[in-house]
Design an enzyme around this catalytic site. Sequence first.
Site, PDB file in Angstrom:
ATOM      1  N   ARG A 152      11.489   4.021  -7.049  1.00 38.75           N
ATOM      2  CA  ARG A 152      11.617   5.413  -6.623  1.00 38.75           C
ATOM      3  C   ARG A 152      12.818   6.098  -7.283  1.00 38.75           C
ATOM      4  O   ARG A 152      12.792   7.288  -7.570  1.00 38.75           O
ATOM      5  CB  ARG A 152      11.746   5.495  -5.099  1.00 38.75           C
ATOM      6  CG  ARG A 152      10.502   5.026  -4.344  1.00 38.75           C
ATOM      7  CD  ARG A 152       9.345   5.980  -4.531  1.00 38.75           C
ATOM      8  NE  ARG A 152       8.160   5.540  -3.797  1.00 38.75           N
ATOM      9  CZ  ARG A 152       7.089   4.992  -4.349  1.00 38.75           C
ATOM     10  NH1 ARG A 152       7.045   4.819  -5.663  1.00 38.75           N
ATOM     11  NH2 ARG A 152       6.054   4.623  -3.625  1.00 38.75           N
ATOM     12  N   ASN A 190       3.060  13.502   0.233  1.00 39.12           N
ATOM     13  CA  ASN A 190       3.320  12.255  -0.500  1.00 39.12           C
ATOM     14  C   ASN A 190       4.502  12.357  -1.461  1.00 39.12           C
ATOM     15  O   ASN A 190       5.179  13.383  -1.559  1.00 39.12           O
ATOM     16  CB  ASN A 190       2.053  11.805  -1.242  1.00 39.12           C
ATOM     17  CG  ASN A 190       1.603  12.815  -2.293  1.00 39.12           C
ATOM     18  OD1 ASN A 190       2.373  13.640  -2.771  1.00 39.12           O
ATOM     19  ND2 ASN A 190       0.333  12.731  -2.668  1.00 39.12           N
ATOM     20  N   ILE A 191       4.738  11.265  -2.193  1.00 35.20           N
ATOM     21  CA  ILE A 191       5.918  11.168  -3.055  1.00 35.20           C
ATOM     22  C   ILE A 191       5.922  12.229  -4.150  1.00 35.20           C
ATOM     23  O   ILE A 191       6.988  12.682  -4.573  1.00 35.20           O
ATOM     24  CB  ILE A 191       6.031   9.762  -3.685  1.00 35.20           C
ATOM     25  CG1 ILE A 191       4.832   9.447  -4.583  1.00 35.20           C
ATOM     26  CG2 ILE A 191       6.212   8.694  -2.618  1.00 35.20           C
ATOM     27  CD1 ILE A 191       4.983   8.176  -5.399  1.00 35.20           C
ATOM     28  N   CYS A 205       1.715   4.877   6.626  1.00 28.50           N
ATOM     29  CA  CYS A 205       1.311   5.914   5.671  1.00 28.50           C
ATOM     30  C   CYS A 205       0.229   5.286   4.801  1.00 28.50           C
ATOM     31  O   CYS A 205      -0.784   4.822   5.326  1.00 28.50           O
ATOM     32  CB  CYS A 205       2.497   6.437   4.880  1.00 28.50           C
ATOM     33  SG  CYS A 205       3.570   5.168   4.151  1.00 28.50           S
ATOM     34  N   SER A 206       0.423   5.213   3.508  1.00 27.53           N
ATOM     35  CA  SER A 206      -0.544   4.528   2.645  1.00 27.53           C
ATOM     36  C   SER A 206      -0.178   3.055   2.526  1.00 27.53           C
ATOM     37  O   SER A 206      -0.851   2.192   3.076  1.00 27.53           O
ATOM     38  CB  SER A 206      -0.611   5.195   1.267  1.00 27.53           C
ATOM     39  OG  SER A 206      -1.133   6.508   1.372  1.00 27.53           O
ATOM     40  N   ASP A 207       0.922   2.770   1.828  1.00 21.19           N
ATOM     41  CA  ASP A 207       1.341   1.383   1.668  1.00 21.19           C
ATOM     42  C   ASP A 207       2.426   0.964   2.647  1.00 21.19           C
ATOM     43  O   ASP A 207       2.826  -0.208   2.664  1.00 21.19           O
ATOM     44  CB  ASP A 207       1.825   1.146   0.227  1.00 21.19           C
ATOM     45  CG  ASP A 207       0.666   1.194  -0.768  1.00 21.19           C
ATOM     46  OD1 ASP A 207      -0.419   0.674  -0.428  1.00 21.19           O
ATOM     47  OD2 ASP A 207       0.836   1.761  -1.864  1.00 21.19           O
ATOM     48  N   ARG A 213       6.923   6.914   3.742  1.00 18.88           N
ATOM     49  CA  ARG A 213       6.928   7.743   4.956  1.00 18.88           C
ATOM     50  C   ARG A 213       7.016   6.891   6.214  1.00 18.88           C
ATOM     51  O   ARG A 213       7.596   7.312   7.222  1.00 18.88           O
ATOM     52  CB  ARG A 213       5.669   8.610   4.971  1.00 18.88           C
ATOM     53  CG  ARG A 213       5.687   9.715   3.947  1.00 18.88           C
ATOM     54  CD  ARG A 213       4.322  10.343   3.716  1.00 18.88           C
ATOM     55  NE  ARG A 213       3.448   9.481   2.917  1.00 18.88           N
ATOM     56  CZ  ARG A 213       2.279   9.859   2.435  1.00 18.88           C
ATOM     57  NH1 ARG A 213       1.819  11.081   2.676  1.00 18.88           N
ATOM     58  NH2 ARG A 213       1.546   9.033   1.713  1.00 18.88           N
TER      59      ARG A 213
END
Length: 563
Positions: free
Chosen positions: A409, A302-303, A363-365, A369
Amino acid sequence: SSAIGLPPPLESLMAERLPWLIKGESPIAEDPSVSFLPMKAEGAARTGAVVVTNYRLAFFNNEVRYDFPLGLIERVEKMGRAGSSQDYGIEITLKDLRTVKFTHNRETHSRRSIYEALLERSFNQKANKPTKESLQRLFAFQHFSAQGAMPTNGWTVYNVDAEFARQGITADFRVTDCNAKYEVCDTYPARLVVPAAIPDEIIRGSADFRSRGRLPVLSWYNKRNGACIARCSQPKTGILGKRSEADERLVNAYCKLSDKQRIYIMDARPKRNAVANQGKGLGYEADTAYWNCELQFLDIHNIHAVRDSLQKIRELCAPGRDDSAWLTELEESHWLKHIRSILLGVQATVTMVTGGFAVLSHCSDGWDRTSQLTSLSMLLLDPHYRTITGFQVLIEKEWTSFGHKFHRRIGHHDPDVKDEQRSPIFVQFIDCVWQVLRQHPTEFEFTSTMLLEIMDHLYSCRFGTFLCDSELQRHSTGVIAQTHSLWSYINAQREKYHNLLYDPRTEVLRIDTGMHSLQLWQEYYMRWDQDELTKVSVDMRMQDLVRRCKELESVCARLEKAL
């Protein structure tokens, strides 16, 4: 003049002797006598003047000019006190891995005006909530107002209808305007491509079942076998394994349009992370809920892991470092391991699509990714995206229009360096592109010079391309109407980025993902360390050799004709 600024007569005098100022740029503060300390302890300091403008900080003397946009600044700190023996000046940490230091005259207290100008101009945003009022303070708006129209309008390089027509989508797909007012998903583009058999009420139902409303939509279509790449966010399955008939109908439609009538859901996350999200009412798809479906986890971190990894690269690549443990520290940074995990997922996606299988990536949102996976897969599958214009389309399509959170980001002009939402996801993507370009140097119309240009303006805030977190924000804050696109700038000087070795012969590229084949991108991460990398890049040397060869061939042709 500004609150900090200089008297108008001095400003005009400065503008006359600073011919490198660009349109809309004006000086704010100056110290005519500073020392620019070298990045290495054993280097020699340079003396000269330093100027802060509304766009950059510049150090210059009769021999050199060294400057950087204020958007690159991550931290500004004072060094020493007026009565101490320490260096008295300013230390500036930049987002591109540099740290620069200036010393000022203690007697004149000239540091104050520079320090205050940097604070006021470098930290005037809140990255978690860009507003129209706050964004107007960025140089991109002032540059646009002063520059006027450019030869080409980079905001028009991507058009959804033209791009999918180029891909050759059939009547099995349609463009829907159900998100025209961004009410279905405020981080998606206004116009979406979906299977023609799926009505808008099903689209809305699927959006309700996906995190942030990011339903499965088409990214790329393979006209040879009907396979496609679609993208979305994680489903709201939760611990109880909830299902959605609308979402299942939509996903199944992509599956049935491919030759093999099978779909692979490529979940970018490590499985443990996806399982943990079930406790938040989110999670991952059950294979049994979707027709002829297989779920794969790609173990891309993840980030937070990526941010920590790049920080280790910063420390590793600092000029003057002790490199006795270089290889060990490079391995411990896990940077190339993260790059490899992305490329492995991309390679798997390419294999499936060329084999006639549909792929759904998330990915998640679905804005970090996911964008890496879809855009890199499309880069390998479609030669168009390996051209100068096509690469611009790829970034506009898969990154800016689909809501990668550039503002959050990167932390544009935000003083909160500890913001947990900062992460170099786009840097990682460009690094992956460089890895592919290095393995296939004749398959790209552009060179790494264009990648470096993009990286520099990722932070500069001179153009609007990387401002805001969504298409909706760019429209509502006036970014698209009142700033220039980076592509306008690049397209005005395409020869600078053109690859003289460009000779495309392969449609679908394959990449070697072995650790032995991946390299640290020294041309970017170490370009400030001249002991490691000369100012003339490998690209530039290679291009110069090719250019000279062509000139000699032309001379030979003339001589043969004369004989």
